[in-house]
Design a protein around this motif. Sequence first.
Motif, PDB file in Angstrom:
ATOM      1  N   THR A  91       0.844  -1.188   0.000  1.00  8.52           N
ATOM      2  CA  THR A  91       0.000   0.000   0.000  1.00  8.52           C
ATOM      3  C   THR A  91       0.885   1.246   0.000  1.00  8.52           C
ATOM      4  O   THR A  91       2.004   1.227   0.512  1.00  8.52           O
ATOM      5  CB  THR A  91      -0.904   0.062   1.246  1.00  8.52           C
ATOM      6  N   VAL A  92       0.355   2.328  -0.574  1.00  8.38           N
ATOM      7  CA  VAL A  92       1.093   3.601  -0.561  1.00  8.38           C
ATOM      8  C   VAL A  92       0.323   4.685   0.189  1.00  8.38           C
ATOM      9  O   VAL A  92       0.787   5.821   0.257  1.00  8.38           O
ATOM     10  CB  VAL A  92       1.397   4.087  -1.995  1.00  8.38           C
ATOM     11  N   VAL A 297      -1.799   6.576  -9.176  1.00  5.89           N
ATOM     12  CA  VAL A 297      -1.965   6.530  -7.722  1.00  5.89           C
ATOM     13  C   VAL A 297      -0.730   7.145  -7.069  1.00  5.89           C
ATOM     14  O   VAL A 297       0.260   6.464  -6.799  1.00  5.89           O
ATOM     15  CB  VAL A 297      -2.191   5.091  -7.236  1.00  5.89           C
ATOM     16  N   LYS A 298      -0.818   8.447  -6.830  1.00  7.86           N
ATOM     17  CA  LYS A 298       0.325   9.177  -6.297  1.00  7.86           C
ATOM     18  C   LYS A 298      -0.075   9.896  -5.010  1.00  7.86           C
ATOM     19  O   LYS A 298      -0.796  10.902  -5.047  1.00  7.86           O
ATOM     20  CB  LYS A 298       0.823  10.190  -7.325  1.00  7.86           C
ATOM     21  N   PRO A 299       0.367   9.389  -3.861  1.00 10.83           N
ATOM     22  CA  PRO A 299       0.117  10.106  -2.610  1.00 10.83           C
ATOM     23  C   PRO A 299       0.891  11.406  -2.581  1.00 10.83           C
ATOM     24  O   PRO A 299       1.793  11.625  -3.406  1.00 10.83           O
ATOM     25  CB  PRO A 299       0.623   9.128  -1.542  1.00 10.83           C
ATOM     26  N   GLY A 300       0.538  12.286  -1.669  1.00  8.64           N
ATOM     27  CA  GLY A 300       1.250  13.552  -1.598  1.00  8.64           C
ATOM     28  C   GLY A 300       0.625  14.508  -0.610  1.00  8.64           C
ATOM     29  O   GLY A 300      -0.065  14.110   0.331  1.00  8.64           O
ATOM     30  N   TYR A 450      -9.193  -0.271  -3.163  1.00 11.85           N
ATOM     31  CA  TYR A 450      -9.222   0.814  -4.146  1.00 11.85           C
ATOM     32  C   TYR A 450      -8.045   1.751  -3.847  1.00 11.85           C
ATOM     33  O   TYR A 450      -8.196   2.739  -3.129  1.00 11.85           O
ATOM     34  CB  TYR A 450     -10.552   1.560  -4.063  1.00 11.85           C
ATOM     35  N   PRO A 451      -6.860   1.449  -4.377  1.00 10.10           N
ATOM     36  CA  PRO A 451      -5.660   2.204  -3.996  1.00 10.10           C
ATOM     37  C   PRO A 451      -5.735   3.692  -4.326  1.00 10.10           C
ATOM     38  O   PRO A 451      -4.975   4.486  -3.745  1.00 10.10           O
ATOM     39  CB  PRO A 451      -4.547   1.521  -4.815  1.00 10.10           C
ATOM     40  N   LEU A 547       9.126  20.806   5.799  1.00 12.40           N
ATOM     41  CA  LEU A 547       7.835  20.507   5.184  1.00 12.40           C
ATOM     42  C   LEU A 547       7.939  20.319   3.672  1.00 12.40           C
ATOM     43  O   LEU A 547       7.070  19.682   3.070  1.00 12.40           O
ATOM     44  CB  LEU A 547       6.839  21.619   5.509  1.00 12.40           C
ATOM     45  N   ARG A 548       8.969  20.873   3.075  1.00 15.72           N
ATOM     46  CA  ARG A 548       9.186  20.658   1.639  1.00 15.72           C
ATOM     47  C   ARG A 548       9.706  19.260   1.336  1.00 15.72           C
ATOM     48  O   ARG A 548       9.607  18.805   0.191  1.00 15.72           O
ATOM     49  CB  ARG A 548      10.178  21.696   1.109  1.00 15.72           C
ATOM     50  N   THR A 549      10.252  18.603   2.344  1.00 14.01           N
ATOM     51  CA  THR A 549      10.895  17.304   2.102  1.00 14.01           C
ATOM     52  C   THR A 549      10.249  16.158   2.861  1.00 14.01           C
ATOM     53  O   THR A 549      10.754  15.040   2.814  1.00 14.01           O
ATOM     54  CB  THR A 549      12.385  17.381   2.493  1.00 14.01           C
ATOM     55  N   LEU A 550       9.150  16.400   3.560  1.00 13.18           N
ATOM     56  CA  LEU A 550       8.479  15.307   4.261  1.00 13.18           C
ATOM     57  C   LEU A 550       8.067  14.211   3.269  1.00 13.18           C
ATOM     58  O   LEU A 550       7.608  14.504   2.159  1.00 13.18           O
ATOM     59  CB  LEU A 550       7.236  15.807   4.987  1.00 13.18           C
ATOM     60  N   PRO A 551       8.202  12.956   3.650  1.00 15.35           N
ATOM     61  CA  PRO A 551       7.801  11.866   2.750  1.00 15.35           C
ATOM     62  C   PRO A 551       6.310  11.910   2.428  1.00 15.35           C
ATOM     63  O   PRO A 551       5.492  12.399   3.215  1.00 15.35           O
ATOM     64  CB  PRO A 551       8.151  10.603   3.550  1.00 15.35           C
ATOM     65  N   ASP A 552       5.976  11.361   1.267  1.00 19.81           N
ATOM     66  CA  ASP A 552       4.578  11.284   0.836  1.00 19.81           C
ATOM     67  C   ASP A 552       3.921   9.964   1.237  1.00 19.81           C
ATOM     68  O   ASP A 552       2.689   9.843   1.213  1.00 19.81           O
ATOM     69  CB  ASP A 552       4.487  11.451  -0.683  1.00 19.81           C
ATOM     70  N   SER A 553       4.728   8.963   1.578  1.00 20.99           N
ATOM     71  CA  SER A 553       4.211   7.681   2.051  1.00 20.99           C
ATOM     72  C   SER A 553       5.243   7.080   2.996  1.00 20.99           C
ATOM     73  O   SER A 553       6.382   7.547   3.067  1.00 20.99           O
ATOM     74  CB  SER A 553       3.922   6.732   0.878  1.00 20.99           C
TER      75      SER A 553
END
Length: 642
Positions: A91-92, A297-300, A450-451, A547-553
């Motif tokens: 999962t992402v 499917v791109k988290p962010g 449903y990813p 905050l500009r570099t926090l991971p997205d997943s």
Amino acid sequence: MRIIFYFLTACVVGSCSNKIGDEPLPSPDGRITVSVWLNASGQARYALLYQGKTLLDSSELGLKTTTADFTKDLKLVGKSPVEQVNEAYETVNAKRRHNRYRATRKTYRFRNAEGQGFDVVFQVSDDGVAFRYHFPYVEGDGIQVLDERTSFHFPPQAKGWLQPVAVAKSGWEQTNPSYEEHYEQGIPVGTPEPTGAGWVYPALFQIDSTWVLITEAGLDGRYCATRLRSESPEGEYRVGFPDDREVISENGLLPLSDVPFYSPWRVIAVGSLATIVESTLGLDVAESAIDIDKSAVKPGKSSWSWINSKDDYITYDEQRKYIDFAADMNWQYCLVDVNWDRKIGYDKIKELADYAGDKGVGLLLWYNSAGDWNTVKYSPKNKLLTPESRTVEFRRIKDMGIKGVKIDFFGGDGRSVIQYYIDILNDAAKHGLLVNFHGATLPRGWSRTYPHLMTVEAVRGFEMVTFGQEDADKQATLSTILPFTRNAFDPMDFTPMNLNKVYTPVQRRTTPAFELATSVLFLSGIQHYAESPEGMSTVPRSVKDLLRTLPDSWDDVRFVSGYPGRDVVIARQAGSRWYVAGINGEAALKQIAVDLQAFKGMKKAMLYTDDVAGEGFRQMEIPIASTPIELKPNGGFLMVLE
């Protein structure tokens, strides 16, 4: 001799009155066991033990349907051999990227004198129990489930952290229920729910030093979403169905199928608070992911104007400003909220989408779920009600470059409403659109199936803080409950992190470092931040760069410490770094010890916390050791280990 053996086994888990059952089903590590049997009245029962201690004693199984009453006069006619479940998935948009589910499984077949009945499939893992009903024979006009008798019978010393169900058709524009009530904390089991509508999932209980979290997973449109009933005599909580008004079509409330079908899973996570925080059981038993274009499917993270400036500023110029804001912060999305079709229009939205795309930002658009059950005036509305209208709208906005949709004001848990959610998810997948549901039900494991379901509200989130002082006063305490309840399994659109207090006349009670910590503490596939460009301009450069570099997943999760309603510290891993976030839910100064040596291989620790006055930030490098961290009243911290 075999019947005698069953009788002796059943006596371990409760009063021994003419029980006929089976040997207990253990978890792979043997710490959890489930026993299933019939009592003297032919009622199907089960019990759950953890490390030899009874957590759920003599709880009921059974249903009433249009075919027959399957709550009594049953026989256990068969059972499957014990099977081993061993599944892996990715999962992402959840707490862990790579997940493995191991469990023991057994199916029990219950029938009445006419040979009618159901099966119950139990799966026992090291972190809990899941079970569901199976109706293998469906004939003629099909089966409708009229009542489910499943119960969870806790010992008298148990306490609950429970959220009431809002009464159907109450609230603003009659939009309830939407899972946005305040929690009752540490209440004795058996305490009646105040509205009479029931308790929502996930429901958290403490039995001495052990914790139990109850939820459901795997809704497929044949079943309604359920809840715990408002009455729990002697600590026995029963599954309840929605209010009759929670529908969007005729005969659309109760479970119904004309083919063999399964109920949703009844999920019981068991163990320590670390077990609850680190478990993925609510996703483990959900259906595997549908076939979908994974490149979409791109988290962010997302900027969002409405949380600060509300309806009047859904304008072209304001949205362009928030696109610039997202681009400056390296955030992937900008959400354009209500009435964009009237205040901006499709043509100008296309211009904004092109402008955003040139800056590496994707636009997300708000929609009203609409229908004759919905009196909310916000638009666009009535665009998504049928497969034909959804296809037209989704194709149109996809061609404009839109990346996803936020759909609001569903107001119900009936079967027809659940089917509507699923229809939207399936059609959005065909067009490569991300989805965010608001004014919505708990997603119950849908983010695995449903990813592209990035997040769901189903929480009394930050927007409520902007509306009234009472919610601002309770924000810190609520935030320490959510990681153990609402956000335990499913992504949650709390819309966190307002770092500056200029957003509203309401006086915010939390500190800037508390707000920063929620950016990591709360899980959401897309994190919609409650900060404005003006507010961010007051934040130190070092915090902005963070905050500009926090991971997205996230790759992994670790519970550090905490107690619901008091405080919580959770660590999340992304690549070679760990991010440790902690918040104080009480208006008292605290010292919390964090053992950084437990994070193997880390060489450097950067701490972001509150300044002396609690009005700004303090940043410092600290040693990799067992470190006491001061938490100001309603304060917090975020630590980066590398």
